[in-house]
Design a protein around this motif. Structure first.
Motif, mmCIF file in Angstrom:
data_model
loop_
_atom_site.group_PDB
_atom_site.id
_atom_site.type_symbol
_atom_site.label_atom_id
_atom_site.label_comp_id
_atom_site.label_asym_id
_atom_site.label_seq_id
_atom_site.Cartn_x
_atom_site.Cartn_y
_atom_site.Cartn_z
ATOM 1 N N VAL A 161 0.942 -1.036 -0.196
ATOM 2 C CA VAL A 161 -0.106 -0.056 0.210
ATOM 3 C C VAL A 161 0.855 1.174 -0.047
ATOM 4 O O VAL A 161 1.933 1.273 0.828
ATOM 5 C CB VAL A 161 -0.960 -0.113 1.292
ATOM 6 C CG1 VAL A 161 -1.826 1.577 1.513
ATOM 7 C CG2 VAL A 161 -1.657 -1.333 1.282
ATOM 8 N N MET A 164 -0.792 5.147 9.514
ATOM 9 C CA MET A 164 -0.670 3.890 8.632
ATOM 10 C C MET A 164 -0.873 2.518 9.509
ATOM 11 O O MET A 164 -1.483 1.722 9.330
ATOM 12 C CB MET A 164 0.373 3.917 7.777
ATOM 13 C CG MET A 164 0.208 5.122 6.607
ATOM 14 S SD MET A 164 1.575 5.238 5.562
ATOM 15 C CE MET A 164 1.681 3.812 4.636
ATOM 16 N N VAL A 193 0.457 5.239 0.308
ATOM 17 C CA VAL A 193 -0.354 6.415 0.774
ATOM 18 C C VAL A 193 0.286 7.613 0.507
ATOM 19 O O VAL A 193 1.633 7.925 0.836
ATOM 20 C CB VAL A 193 -0.520 6.075 2.277
ATOM 21 C CG1 VAL A 193 -1.425 7.434 2.802
ATOM 22 C CG2 VAL A 193 -1.427 4.917 2.884
ATOM 23 N N VAL A 201 -4.611 6.761 -2.279
ATOM 24 C CA VAL A 201 -3.945 5.419 -1.901
ATOM 25 C C VAL A 201 -4.070 4.245 -2.902
ATOM 26 O O VAL A 201 -4.836 4.144 -3.879
ATOM 27 C CB VAL A 201 -5.377 4.650 -0.723
ATOM 28 C CG1 VAL A 201 -5.048 3.272 -0.432
ATOM 29 C CG2 VAL A 201 -5.515 5.484 0.512
ATOM 30 N N ALA A 255 -8.897 -0.792 -1.121
ATOM 31 C CA ALA A 255 -8.502 0.502 -1.176
ATOM 32 C C ALA A 255 -9.714 1.514 -0.404
ATOM 33 O O ALA A 255 -8.936 2.537 0.169
ATOM 34 C CB ALA A 255 -8.369 0.992 -2.722
ATOM 35 N N ILE A 274 -9.183 1.295 3.128
ATOM 36 C CA ILE A 274 -7.946 1.983 3.726
ATOM 37 C C ILE A 274 -8.155 3.585 3.744
ATOM 38 O O ILE A 274 -7.683 4.255 4.772
ATOM 39 C CB ILE A 274 -6.727 1.552 3.023
ATOM 40 C CG1 ILE A 274 -6.391 -0.117 3.392
ATOM 41 C CG2 ILE A 274 -5.483 2.388 3.200
ATOM 42 C CD1 ILE A 274 -5.320 -0.620 2.364
ATOM 43 N N TRP A 275 -8.694 3.980 2.511
ATOM 44 C CA TRP A 275 -9.036 5.447 2.563
ATOM 45 C C TRP A 275 -9.737 6.177 3.698
ATOM 46 O O TRP A 275 -9.557 6.915 4.528
ATOM 47 C CB TRP A 275 -9.557 5.952 1.287
ATOM 48 C CG TRP A 275 -10.142 7.033 1.084
ATOM 49 C CD1 TRP A 275 -11.343 7.711 1.498
ATOM 50 C CD2 TRP A 275 -9.280 8.345 0.423
ATOM 51 N NE1 TRP A 275 -10.958 8.976 1.424
ATOM 52 C CE2 TRP A 275 -10.022 9.392 0.539
ATOM 53 C CE3 TRP A 275 -8.026 8.362 -0.292
ATOM 54 C CZ2 TRP A 275 -9.653 10.668 -0.121
ATOM 55 C CZ3 TRP A 275 -7.920 9.459 -0.895
ATOM 56 C CH2 TRP A 275 -8.411 10.587 -0.599
#
Length: 153
Positions: free
Chosen positions: A57, A82, A59, A132, A113, A116-117
């Motif tokens: 990932v 994170m 960022v 992301v 995704a 995570i965002w």
């Protein structure tokens, strides 16, 4: 302070990226489809016992470079965000069984995704999260920038 006759120099904008990797398993399976439709759509990724990935990932945050610190964001803070938003909920987990978000959401990389965002967006200073990028494999990559679809399109 700017010299007489000159306006203050605007703060430069920059983007800063940081990467983490995590391992997780999942099964691509939609509750909205029959078993046959799932098998046809997802193939071997619909294996009832699931399969795993080593996800990467990236960022990216954006903002003005602070004239005092020279930073857009303190990288130690970004690392901590994170850890909380990605590593703790996802690393060495079965996404479908261990992460409540995926109980009713198919655990595609697109949806990983978005997850995570949303997790990072809650933690980072307002307006700093830019992108992301999730690498499921070297060949399958998803980029998400928090955008929603336009109604009617």
């Amino acid at each position: 302070m700017a010299p007489p006759g000159r306006s203050p120099r605007p703060s430069p904008l920059a983007r800063v990226s940081r990467c983490v990797s995590f391992s997780a398993s999942h099964r691509l399976h939609s509750k909205l489809l029959s078993d046959e439709e799932n098998q046809k759509l997802f193939g071997k990724c619909n294996n009832p016992n699931g399969h795993g990935h080593n996800y990467k990932v990236e960022v990216t945050v954006r903002g003005e470079i602070d004239p005092t610190t020279g930073m857009v964001i303190n990288l130690t803070d970004l690392k901590d965000y994170m850890e909380e938003a990605i590593m703790e909920p996802l690393d060495h987990k079965n996404l479908d069984k261990d992460v409540p978000y995926f109980a009713d959401v198919v655990s595609t990389t697109e949806n990983v995704a978005v997850f995570i965002w949303e997790n990072l967006h809650k933690r980072l200073p307002e307006g700093t999260l830019y992108k992301v990028k999730v690498y499921e494999t070297d060949k399958n990559i998803v980029v998400y920038k928090g955008e929603a679809s336009v109604p009617g399109k």
